[in-house]
Design an enzyme around this catalytic site. Structure first.
Site, PDB file in Angstrom:
ATOM      1  N   ASP A 100       8.452  -1.114   4.250  1.00  0.00           N
ATOM      2  CA  ASP A 100       9.040  -1.777   5.364  1.00  0.00           C
ATOM      3  C   ASP A 100       7.839  -2.972   5.709  1.00  0.00           C
ATOM      4  O   ASP A 100       7.644  -3.561   6.898  1.00  0.00           O
ATOM      5  CB  ASP A 100       9.268  -1.226   6.665  1.00  0.00           C
ATOM      6  CG  ASP A 100       8.139  -0.013   7.014  1.00  0.00           C
ATOM      7  OD1 ASP A 100       6.951  -0.258   6.590  1.00  0.00           O
ATOM      8  OD2 ASP A 100       8.754   0.801   7.666  1.00  0.00           O
ATOM      9  N   GLU A 122      12.841   4.036  -0.407  1.00  0.00           N
ATOM     10  CA  GLU A 122      12.559   4.441   1.118  1.00  0.00           C
ATOM     11  C   GLU A 122      13.322   3.597   1.983  1.00  0.00           C
ATOM     12  O   GLU A 122      12.951   3.117   2.997  1.00  0.00           O
ATOM     13  CB  GLU A 122      11.109   4.568   1.405  1.00  0.00           C
ATOM     14  CG  GLU A 122      10.976   5.293   2.659  1.00  0.00           C
ATOM     15  CD  GLU A 122       9.160   5.244   3.388  1.00  0.00           C
ATOM     16  OE1 GLU A 122       8.897   4.167   3.968  1.00  0.00           O
ATOM     17  OE2 GLU A 122       8.701   6.211   2.865  1.00  0.00           O
ATOM     18  N   GLU A 136       7.577  -3.589  11.326  1.00  0.00           N
ATOM     19  CA  GLU A 136       8.453  -2.907  10.378  1.00  0.00           C
ATOM     20  C   GLU A 136       9.858  -2.794  10.447  1.00  0.00           C
ATOM     21  O   GLU A 136      10.787  -2.695   9.434  1.00  0.00           O
ATOM     22  CB  GLU A 136       7.687  -1.662  10.097  1.00  0.00           C
ATOM     23  CG  GLU A 136       6.190  -1.754   9.472  1.00  0.00           C
ATOM     24  CD  GLU A 136       5.265  -1.958  10.608  1.00  0.00           C
ATOM     25  OE1 GLU A 136       5.556  -2.256  11.995  1.00  0.00           O
ATOM     26  OE2 GLU A 136       4.122  -2.276  10.236  1.00  0.00           O
ATOM     27  N   HIS A 216      -3.122   2.571  13.380  1.00  0.00           N
ATOM     28  CA  HIS A 216      -3.006   1.385  12.889  1.00  0.00           C
ATOM     29  C   HIS A 216      -2.046   0.494  13.458  1.00  0.00           C
ATOM     30  O   HIS A 216      -1.869  -0.576  12.898  1.00  0.00           O
ATOM     31  CB  HIS A 216      -3.519   1.224  11.381  1.00  0.00           C
ATOM     32  CG  HIS A 216      -2.024   1.736  10.602  1.00  0.00           C
ATOM     33  ND1 HIS A 216      -1.044   0.747  10.475  1.00  0.00           N
ATOM     34  CD2 HIS A 216      -1.629   2.793  10.134  1.00  0.00           C
ATOM     35  CE1 HIS A 216      -0.074   1.477   9.821  1.00  0.00           C
ATOM     36  NE2 HIS A 216      -0.545   2.655   9.684  1.00  0.00           N
ATOM     37  N   ARG A 218       0.676  -2.078  15.042  1.00  0.00           N
ATOM     38  CA  ARG A 218       0.340  -3.383  15.756  1.00  0.00           C
ATOM     39  C   ARG A 218       0.852  -3.307  17.423  1.00  0.00           C
ATOM     40  O   ARG A 218       0.238  -3.688  18.233  1.00  0.00           O
ATOM     41  CB  ARG A 218       1.217  -4.303  15.266  1.00  0.00           C
ATOM     42  CG  ARG A 218       0.430  -5.190  14.024  1.00  0.00           C
ATOM     43  CD  ARG A 218       1.407  -6.245  13.310  1.00  0.00           C
ATOM     44  NE  ARG A 218       0.699  -7.272  12.546  1.00  0.00           N
ATOM     45  CZ  ARG A 218       0.059  -6.788  11.539  1.00  0.00           C
ATOM     46  NH1 ARG A 218       0.149  -5.745  10.762  1.00  0.00           N
ATOM     47  NH2 ARG A 218      -0.786  -7.831  10.659  1.00  0.00           N
ATOM     48  N   HIS A 249      -8.920   2.360   9.965  1.00  0.00           N
ATOM     49  CA  HIS A 249      -8.218   1.419   8.953  1.00  0.00           C
ATOM     50  C   HIS A 249      -9.063   0.113   9.130  1.00  0.00           C
ATOM     51  O   HIS A 249      -9.458  -0.104  10.158  1.00  0.00           O
ATOM     52  CB  HIS A 249      -7.000   1.074   9.703  1.00  0.00           C
ATOM     53  CG  HIS A 249      -5.891   0.198   8.978  1.00  0.00           C
ATOM     54  ND1 HIS A 249      -5.987  -1.200   8.741  1.00  0.00           N
ATOM     55  CD2 HIS A 249      -4.717   0.535   8.329  1.00  0.00           C
ATOM     56  CE1 HIS A 249      -5.122  -1.627   8.149  1.00  0.00           C
ATOM     57  NE2 HIS A 249      -4.272  -0.516   7.946  1.00  0.00           N
TER      58      HIS A 249
END
Ligand code: UD1
Ligand code: UDP
Length: 375
Positions: A100, A122, A136, A216, A218, A249
Site C-alpha cells: 500500500d 498482500e 496507505e 513512522h 504519517r 526511521h
C-alpha cells in the site's frame, strides 16, 4: 513450437515491500519458464539497499527516485513518469506490486496504462477509514480496483475484496509472504553474525528487559509522536531495569521529534534503522514490542513477542482477535498502562506470547507462483 515465457516484472520501493517481495522474486527466478525482472523505484534508498543486500537481489531497473523529505505529490509523479520506459522496454505480461505504498499505487497505475496484468501481493487489507493509515488505505483501495490477480494473505482480506465486488476468480488466499521472509531470515541467522549484531551485543545489557520500539506513520506526525515520546520517557523513568531500543526511521518527520527529546536518556537507545537480520535478532532478544508498523505486527507473533500497536485502528485485525496484539493508539496513558501490565503480570505475558501466528505458514510465495503458472 517455441515455448513463450511469461514476462513478470516485480516493482517495489520501500523496506517492507522489499522484505515481503523477496521470497516471491526468488521463487519466480528459480522458474526458468518465466522471464522475471525486478524494478525498484528506490522510494527508500538506504533502507531498501539493506534488504536487497541481505536477500541478494540485483534489480534489473533501479529508478533511484528517493529525495530527502520527499512529498507524496512529487514522488507519485516521478514514479509514474519513470515507469514508462521500463514498461516499454520489457513489455511485461504481469506486473507485481506489494501492499500500500506510493510505489504500489503508482506502479499499478503505470502497469495498467501499459496493458499488463496487475498482480497485487498482500491484497485486501482494509480499515475502511481513508485517513488511517494515511495515505496507505487509499493506496491499497485504488490498487485493488486496478488489480487483476489479488493475493490475499487471509480469509478476512479476501472477504474485504468480495465486499467491494471484486471477481472471486481473481482472488487467492496465500498467507502473507512476510512469514516466508521471516523463516528465511531466521534460518540464515542460525550461522550469521555481522558487525551490526556484534555492536548491538556490545551495547545492550542483557540483564535488563528490552522493549523494542518503532514508529513512522504519517497520521502520527505531530501530536501522536509527542505522546509516543512522552510515553517512552515515562516508561524509562518508571523502569530503570528496562532498556528501550528504538531504531529510528530515516524520515526527518520522525528523526527530529525523537532525537530532540529522547537522546540523552540513559535507558533509551536511539539507533539507526537495522538491517533485516539484525532487526530479527533484536526482536528475538526483546521482551515487548511497541510499534505502529504493519510488518512488525505480523512478524512478532511468530517469535512469541507481545505487541502494543500505536494505532487506533488496524487493517490487521487477525492478531488482535488472536490476542497477540493490543491496540493502544497514541494515547500516552494507554501505552504506559498496557506496557506496565505486560512488564509486571507474568501470566498475561505468557498468555500473549504463547499464541500462534494467523498470517501464514511460509509457503505464500509458492502459492503465488502456482497461481500464475496455472493461468
Ligand atoms: C513509506 C510508505 C509507508 C511504509 C513506509 C515503510 C508511502 C506513502 N509511505 O513511508 O506506507 O509503511 O515507507 O517504512 O508510501 N528516508 C531516507 N532513507 C531511506 C528511507 C527514507 O532518508 O532509506 C527519508 C527520506 O527523507 C524520505 C523520507 O524518509 O523522503 C520519507 O520516505 P517515504 O518513503 O516518502 O515515506 P515513509 O514515511 O518512509
Ligand atoms: N525492519 C528492519 N529494520 C528496522 C526496522 C524494521 O529490517 O530497523 C523490518 C521489520 O522486520 C519489518 C519491516 O522492516 O519486516 C517493517 O517495515 P516498516 O515498519 O518500515 O514498514 P511497515 O511494515 O509499517 O509498512
Amino acid at each position: 513450437m517455441e515455448n513463450i515465457k511469461k514476462k513478470c516484472l516485480f516493482v517495489f520501493g520501500t523496506r517492507p515491500e522489499a522484505i515481503k517481495m523477496a521470497p516471491v522474486v526468488h521463487r519466480f527466478l528459480q522458474d526458468t519458464e518465466m522471464d522475471t525482472r525486478v524494478c525498484v523505484t528506490a522510494q527508500h534508498r538506504e533502507m531498501l539497499d539493506q534488504v536487497l543486500d541481505f536477500f541478494e537481489i540485483k534489480p534489473d531497473y533501479d529508478l533511484d527516485l528517493m529525495q530527502k523529505g520527499q512529498s507524496l505529490f512529487g514522488l507519485s509523479a516521478r514514479i509514474l513518469t519513470a515507469m514508462q520506459p521500463v514498461l516499454e522496454d520489457f513489455k511485461p505480461d504481469y506486473v507485481f506490486v506489494h501492499g500500500d505504498t506510493t510505489t504500489t499505487m503508482m506502479g499499478s497505475i503505470a502497469a495498467f496504462y501499459a496493458g499488463a496484468k496487475v498482480c497485487h501481493v498482500e491484497a485486501g487489507l482494509r480499515t475502511h477509514d481513508k485517513y488511517a493509515p494515511f495515505p496507505e488505505e487509499i493506496n491499497r483501495q485504488i490498487t485493488g480496483r486496478i488489480t487483476d490477480y489479488h493475493f490475499a494473505p487471509t480469509q478476512k482480506a479476501k472477504e474485504n475484496l468480495l465486499i467491494e465486488n471484486i471477481d472471486e476468480k481473481g482472488v487467492s488466499i496465500t498467507g502473507n509472504t512476510v512469514i516466508d521472509a521471516l523463516y528465511w531470515g531466521m534460518e540464515k541467522l542460525k550461522d550469521y553474525d555481522d558487525d551490526e549484531i556484534q555492536s548491538l551485543k556490545n551495547q545492550l545489557d542483557f540483564d535488563k528487559k528490552i522493549i523494542l520500539v518503532t514508529g513512522h506513520r504519517r497520521e502520527n506526525f505531530g501530536e501522536g509522536f509527542i505522546n509516543i515520546r512522552n510515553a517512552l520517557k515515562t516508561l524509562s523513568e518508571q523502569h530503570p531495569d528496562v532498556q528501550i531500543v528504538y531504531p529510528v526511521h530515516l524520515n526527518p518527520n520522525v528523526q527530529t521529534p525523537i532525537f530532540e527529546f529522547l537522546n540523552e536518556i540513559p535507558n533509551i537507545s536511539l539507533i539507526n534503522p537495522l538491517s533485516y537480520p539484525a532487526f530479527l535478532w533484536l526482536m528475538e532478544q526483546s521482551n515487548l514490542i511497541i510499534t505502529d508498523s504493519g510488518g512488525i505486527q505480523e512478524e512478532a507473533p511468530s517469535l512469541g513477542k507481545p505487541v502494543l500497536v500505536m494505532r487506533d485502528t488496524t487493517e490487521r485485525p487477525e492478531a488482535v482477535t488472536a490476542g497477540t496484539v493490543i491496540l493502544v493508539g497514541t494515547d500516552k496513558e494507554k501505552i504506559v498502562s498496557e506496557a506496565n501490565k505486560l512488564l509486571s503480570n507474568a501470566d498475561l505475558y505468557k498468555q500473549m506470547s504463547a499464541l500462534h501466528n494467523p498470517y501464514g505458514d511460509g509457503k505464500a510465495a509458492d502459492r503465488i507462483h502456482q497461481f500464475i503458472t496455472a493461468l
